[in-house]
Write a protein that holds these residues in place. Structure first.
Motif, PDB file in Angstrom:
ATOM      1  N   PRO A  76       0.816  -1.219   0.000  1.00 44.14           N
ATOM      2  CA  PRO A  76       0.000   0.000   0.000  1.00 44.14           C
ATOM      3  C   PRO A  76       0.849   1.268   0.000  1.00 44.14           C
ATOM      4  O   PRO A  76       0.491   2.267  -0.640  1.00 44.14           O
ATOM      5  CB  PRO A  76      -0.818  -0.127   1.282  1.00 44.14           C
ATOM      6  N   LYS A  77       1.986   1.240   0.706  1.00 47.77           N
ATOM      7  CA  LYS A  77       2.855   2.419   0.749  1.00 47.77           C
ATOM      8  C   LYS A  77       3.412   2.736  -0.633  1.00 47.77           C
ATOM      9  O   LYS A  77       3.533   3.912  -1.021  1.00 47.77           O
ATOM     10  CB  LYS A  77       3.999   2.199   1.739  1.00 47.77           C
ATOM     11  N   GLN A  78       3.740   1.709  -1.420  1.00 46.30           N
ATOM     12  CA  GLN A  78       4.242   1.941  -2.774  1.00 46.30           C
ATOM     13  C   GLN A  78       3.169   2.550  -3.677  1.00 46.30           C
ATOM     14  O   GLN A  78       3.468   3.389  -4.522  1.00 46.30           O
ATOM     15  CB  GLN A  78       4.759   0.624  -3.374  1.00 46.30           C
ATOM     16  N   ASN A 132      10.792  -4.686  -4.773  1.00 47.54           N
ATOM     17  CA  ASN A 132      11.734  -4.350  -3.704  1.00 47.54           C
ATOM     18  C   ASN A 132      12.320  -2.947  -3.882  1.00 47.54           C
ATOM     19  O   ASN A 132      13.174  -2.524  -3.108  1.00 47.54           O
ATOM     20  CB  ASN A 132      12.861  -5.377  -3.642  1.00 47.54           C
ATOM     21  N   LYS A 133      11.871  -2.231  -4.923  1.00 41.18           N
ATOM     22  CA  LYS A 133      12.343  -0.870  -5.150  1.00 41.18           C
ATOM     23  C   LYS A 133      11.182   0.097  -4.992  1.00 41.18           C
ATOM     24  O   LYS A 133      10.033  -0.240  -5.233  1.00 41.18           O
ATOM     25  CB  LYS A 133      12.948  -0.738  -6.553  1.00 41.18           C
ATOM     26  N   SER A 134      11.540   1.347  -4.636  1.00 43.92           N
ATOM     27  CA  SER A 134      10.491   2.358  -4.515  1.00 43.92           C
ATOM     28  C   SER A 134      10.051   2.780  -5.910  1.00 43.92           C
ATOM     29  O   SER A 134      10.807   2.658  -6.886  1.00 43.92           O
ATOM     30  CB  SER A 134      11.007   3.565  -3.745  1.00 43.92           C
ATOM     31  N   LEU A 158       4.984   2.035 -15.111  1.00 44.35           N
ATOM     32  CA  LEU A 158       5.555   1.917 -13.765  1.00 44.35           C
ATOM     33  C   LEU A 158       4.843   0.870 -12.919  1.00 44.35           C
ATOM     34  O   LEU A 158       5.497   0.076 -12.235  1.00 44.35           O
ATOM     35  CB  LEU A 158       5.511   3.290 -13.069  1.00 44.35           C
ATOM     36  N   PHE A 159       3.498   0.845 -12.943  1.00 44.45           N
ATOM     37  CA  PHE A 159       2.761  -0.133 -12.135  1.00 44.45           C
ATOM     38  C   PHE A 159       3.119  -1.573 -12.521  1.00 44.45           C
ATOM     39  O   PHE A 159       3.423  -2.395 -11.638  1.00 44.45           O
ATOM     40  CB  PHE A 159       1.255   0.106 -12.258  1.00 44.45           C
ATOM     41  N   PRO A 160       3.118  -1.938 -13.825  1.00 40.13           N
ATOM     42  CA  PRO A 160       3.536  -3.301 -14.173  1.00 40.13           C
ATOM     43  C   PRO A 160       4.960  -3.616 -13.725  1.00 40.13           C
ATOM     44  O   PRO A 160       5.243  -4.739 -13.301  1.00 40.13           O
ATOM     45  CB  PRO A 160       3.424  -3.313 -15.712  1.00 40.13           C
ATOM     46  N   ALA A 161       5.840  -2.616 -13.804  1.00 38.21           N
ATOM     47  CA  ALA A 161       7.222  -2.843 -13.362  1.00 38.21           C
ATOM     48  C   ALA A 161       7.292  -3.090 -11.866  1.00 38.21           C
ATOM     49  O   ALA A 161       8.079  -3.922 -11.390  1.00 38.21           O
ATOM     50  CB  ALA A 161       8.092  -1.647 -13.745  1.00 38.21           C
ATOM     51  N   LEU A 162       6.456  -2.362 -11.102  1.00 37.16           N
ATOM     52  CA  LEU A 162       6.426  -2.567  -9.651  1.00 37.16           C
ATOM     53  C   LEU A 162       5.975  -3.985  -9.288  1.00 37.16           C
ATOM     54  O   LEU A 162       6.460  -4.565  -8.323  1.00 37.16           O
ATOM     55  CB  LEU A 162       5.483  -1.552  -8.996  1.00 37.16           C
ATOM     56  N   LEU A 189       9.865   5.735  -7.118  1.00 35.45           N
ATOM     57  CA  LEU A 189      10.766   6.756  -7.645  1.00 35.45           C
ATOM     58  C   LEU A 189      12.040   6.126  -8.194  1.00 35.45           C
ATOM     59  O   LEU A 189      12.500   6.484  -9.294  1.00 35.45           O
ATOM     60  CB  LEU A 189      11.104   7.771  -6.550  1.00 35.45           C
ATOM     61  N   GLU A 190      12.635   5.197  -7.445  1.00 38.85           N
ATOM     62  CA  GLU A 190      13.848   4.513  -7.922  1.00 38.85           C
ATOM     63  C   GLU A 190      13.588   3.807  -9.246  1.00 38.85           C
ATOM     64  O   GLU A 190      14.397   3.894 -10.184  1.00 38.85           O
ATOM     65  CB  GLU A 190      14.307   3.480  -6.882  1.00 38.85           C
ATOM     66  N   LEU A 191      12.460   3.129  -9.320  1.00 35.38           N
ATOM     67  CA  LEU A 191      12.136   2.370 -10.523  1.00 35.38           C
ATOM     68  C   LEU A 191      11.842   3.307 -11.700  1.00 35.38           C
ATOM     69  O   LEU A 191      12.230   3.030 -12.841  1.00 35.38           O
ATOM     70  CB  LEU A 191      10.944   1.466 -10.249  1.00 35.38           C
ATOM     71  N   ALA A 192      11.175   4.427 -11.427  1.00 38.77           N
ATOM     72  CA  ALA A 192      10.871   5.391 -12.492  1.00 38.77           C
ATOM     73  C   ALA A 192      12.156   5.976 -13.069  1.00 38.77           C
ATOM     74  O   ALA A 192      12.284   6.158 -14.291  1.00 38.77           O
ATOM     75  CB  ALA A 192       9.975   6.500 -11.957  1.00 38.77           C
ATOM     76  N   LYS A 193      13.133   6.277 -12.193  1.00 39.53           N
ATOM     77  CA  LYS A 193      14.426   6.787 -12.677  1.00 39.53           C
ATOM     78  C   LYS A 193      15.173   5.720 -13.469  1.00 39.53           C
ATOM     79  O   LYS A 193      15.752   5.998 -14.531  1.00 39.53           O
ATOM     80  CB  LYS A 193      15.276   7.247 -11.489  1.00 39.53           C
ATOM     81  N   GLU A 194      15.156   4.514 -12.957  1.00 41.58           N
ATOM     82  CA  GLU A 194      15.852   3.411 -13.621  1.00 41.58           C
ATOM     83  C   GLU A 194      15.288   3.147 -15.016  1.00 41.58           C
ATOM     84  O   GLU A 194      16.032   2.834 -15.960  1.00 41.58           O
ATOM     85  CB  GLU A 194      15.734   2.160 -12.751  1.00 41.58           C
ATOM     86  N   LEU A 195      13.968   3.281 -15.158  1.00 39.64           N
ATOM     87  CA  LEU A 195      13.309   3.027 -16.445  1.00 39.64           C
ATOM     88  C   LEU A 195      13.206   4.295 -17.298  1.00 39.64           C
ATOM     89  O   LEU A 195      12.592   4.265 -18.381  1.00 39.64           O
ATOM     90  CB  LEU A 195      11.899   2.465 -16.197  1.00 39.64           C
ATOM     91  N   ASP A 196      13.794   5.389 -16.799  1.00 36.35           N
ATOM     92  CA  ASP A 196      13.791   6.655 -17.529  1.00 36.35           C
ATOM     93  C   ASP A 196      12.361   7.120 -17.827  1.00 36.35           C
ATOM     94  O   ASP A 196      12.031   7.482 -18.961  1.00 36.35           O
ATOM     95  CB  ASP A 196      14.588   6.515 -18.840  1.00 36.35           C
ATOM     96  N   LEU A 197      11.532   7.123 -16.773  1.00 39.83           N
ATOM     97  CA  LEU A 197      10.131   7.512 -16.936  1.00 39.83           C
ATOM     98  C   LEU A 197       9.827   8.893 -16.367  1.00 39.83           C
ATOM     99  O   LEU A 197       8.705   9.386 -16.517  1.00 39.83           O
ATOM    100  CB  LEU A 197       9.217   6.485 -16.236  1.00 39.83           C
TER     101      LEU A 197
END
Length: 480
Positions: free
Chosen positions: A370-372, A403-405, A394-398, A407-415
């Motif tokens: 829920p926090k994510q 295990n990543k936030s 981003l949601f499918p990637a999460l 924001l971290e995932l959005a930066k990693e995927l250049d979103l």
């Protein structure tokens, strides 16, 4: 003809309790075992055996009573209800007759444009009978005694229900409530929640009750509604034809939606109730009631009102979110981390529930916390990603890398959205140059092409251009 009458309906709901053992013995309480494998001399009523009380039964009963605003009875006695039937091995049922553990109270139902309180007469504890099986042998009725002795709560309403639709809503609320309290799984198809309907009709405006008929054997909430609608119509037609309505028990045929007579209805004195001599009275103290009150979970009606009144959600949204306790608790955790209640509701109702349905998962197995979800909503509110990118990328990637936030995932995927105005202008210039015909048509008055240019810009920037800035900049540059 039918408009001249009103139905008067009371429901008796039997809820099988989710205890590990039966009401008065150590036999396992389980569903789906081989017939007659969950029995011992106690549940079979052999001579010399004595009942032993299951302490979970009053716990569950008190919790249900508190949830229904009922009065809890201090001194509870048990009685023997005597009748002879093939699936009742003792020849009597241990039940509560004159001291039901809960009296009064109500369950509130939601109708199309209003709410209505269905008042309760009583909630009492008893044991179940076995099961007669009529459809496996063409010549014999088979008996399965696995269910004999399973603890039940019988929930009896006042005759406050006036239609099949109201009965449907009431049973839906009862099922939701026992599931929230985790005292019964509420599966009517498996028989763990069963309903008998007492139905009569009377001329509108009359204060006197008509002759009531009890209808049994309804294995779904929808079938209860169908049975009531048919029986109401049947009784009205009988009255119009000056036919007598008998005090009887009828069975419902789900295939053709009709009721047929089973037997004349027994009276209470036919059961020869007397106090159960092998069980001492059960004392319910004030301290015990307070303990049960402190263990109550958030209740569906309380959450519904909170979502509508405090969060300004629609009745529809609040109904979807409170339909399941697990979904409601997940949503509660989301909104403990964000104040964008509408966005939180949409993400849970649409994205989360769709993922669960598509993957046949329970919410407890959902990989995104829920926090994510709340952090994802914050990224959108801060303009760092668009809603479409969040939903489609981003949601499918999460769900794959939880295990990543976000924001971290959005930066990693250049979103992360590009909010640099010069970069957006350069991209818009390229879009205009690549689409001269559409540009000329827009400048000649086809303003609906704005959506086309937005789409082309998102392709050009791979969805990273800030939509709010982009929209105004496209208008500005197209109108130069």
């Amino acid at each position: 003809m039918y408009d001249k009458y009103e139905a008067v309906i009371g429901l008796e709901v039997h809820a099988q309790l989710k205890t590990k053992t039966k009401a008065f013995s150590s036999d396992p309480n389980a569903y789906g075992e081989l017939p007659n494998h969950l029995v011992t001399p106690v549940s079979l009523g052999h001579p010399g055996t004595l009942p032993q009380f299951n302490e979970k039964s009053p716990e569950f009963a008190v919790k249900l009573g508190l949830a229904c605003n009922s009065k809890i009875t201090a001194e509870n006695r048990f009685s023997r209800k005597n009748y002879f039937y093939a699936d009742l091995p003792k020849g009597y049922q241990i039940t509560q007759f004159d001291t039901p553990i809960c009296t009064g109270g109500y369950i509130e139902i939601k109708l199309q444009e209003s709410t209505k309180k269905i008042n309760l007469t009583r909630i009492h504890m008893e044991e179940d009978s076995g099961k007669s099986i009529h459809d496996q042998d063409p010549f014999h009725t088979l008996i399965d005694l696995n269910r004999a002795g399973v603890p039940l709560l019988e929930i009896v309403t006042e005759p406050d229900i006036r239609s099949g639709e109201e009965a449907y809503q009431y049973l839906s609320e009862v099922r939701k409530l026992v599931r929230y309290l985790e005292i019964c799984d509420g599966n009517m198809e498996e028989g763990s929640l069963r309903c008998d309907a007492n139905i009569s009709v009377r001329p509108k405006g009359s204060k006197e009750f008509g002759q009531k008929v009890e209808v049994k054997n309804m294995n779904s909430i929808r079938n209860v509604q169908r049975a009531i609608e048919h029986e109401t119509k049947r009784q009205i037609e009988a009255l119009e034809n000056n036919e007598e309505i008998f005090h009887e028990t009828r069975t419902f045929n789900a295939v053709d939606g009709t009721t047929t007579s089973m037997r004349s209805k027994e009276m209470d004195n036919d059961y020869r109730y007397f106090t159960e001599p092998d069980l001492l009275p059960l004392e319910i103290t004030t301290e015990y009631i307070e303990k049960m009150k402190n263990e109550l979970p958030p209740l569906p009606n309380e959450l519904f009102k909170k979502y509508v009144e405090d969060f300004n959600l629609s009745d529809y949204d609040a109904g979807i979110l409170t339909d399941s306790k697990e979904i409601a608790l997940y949503f509660e955790e989301v909104v403990s981390n964000t104040k964008n209640f509408k966005a939180a509701a949409n993400w849970v109702m649409v994205n989360v529930k769709s993922y669960l349905n598509e993957n046949a998962l329970h919410i407890s197995d959902f990989p995104v916390s829920p926090k994510q979800i709340a952090e994802l909503i914050q990224l959108i509110d801060d303009g760092k990603i668009s809603h479409s990118v969040a939903s489609q990328n981003l949601f499918p990637a999460l769900t794959e890398t939880s295990n990543k936030s976000p924001l971290e995932l959005a930066k990693e995927l250049d979103l992360i959205q590009d909010q640099n105005e010069d970069n957006i202008k350069q991209a818009i210039e390229r879009v205009i140059e690549n689409n001269p015909d559409e540009t000329e048509r827009y400048r000649n008055g086809e303003k609906k092409l704005l959506g086309f240019f937005m789409g082309q810009l998102m392709k050009e920037t791979r969805g990273k251009a800030d939509p709010k800035k982009s929209n105004s900049l496209i208008r500005e540059m197209l109108e130069l």
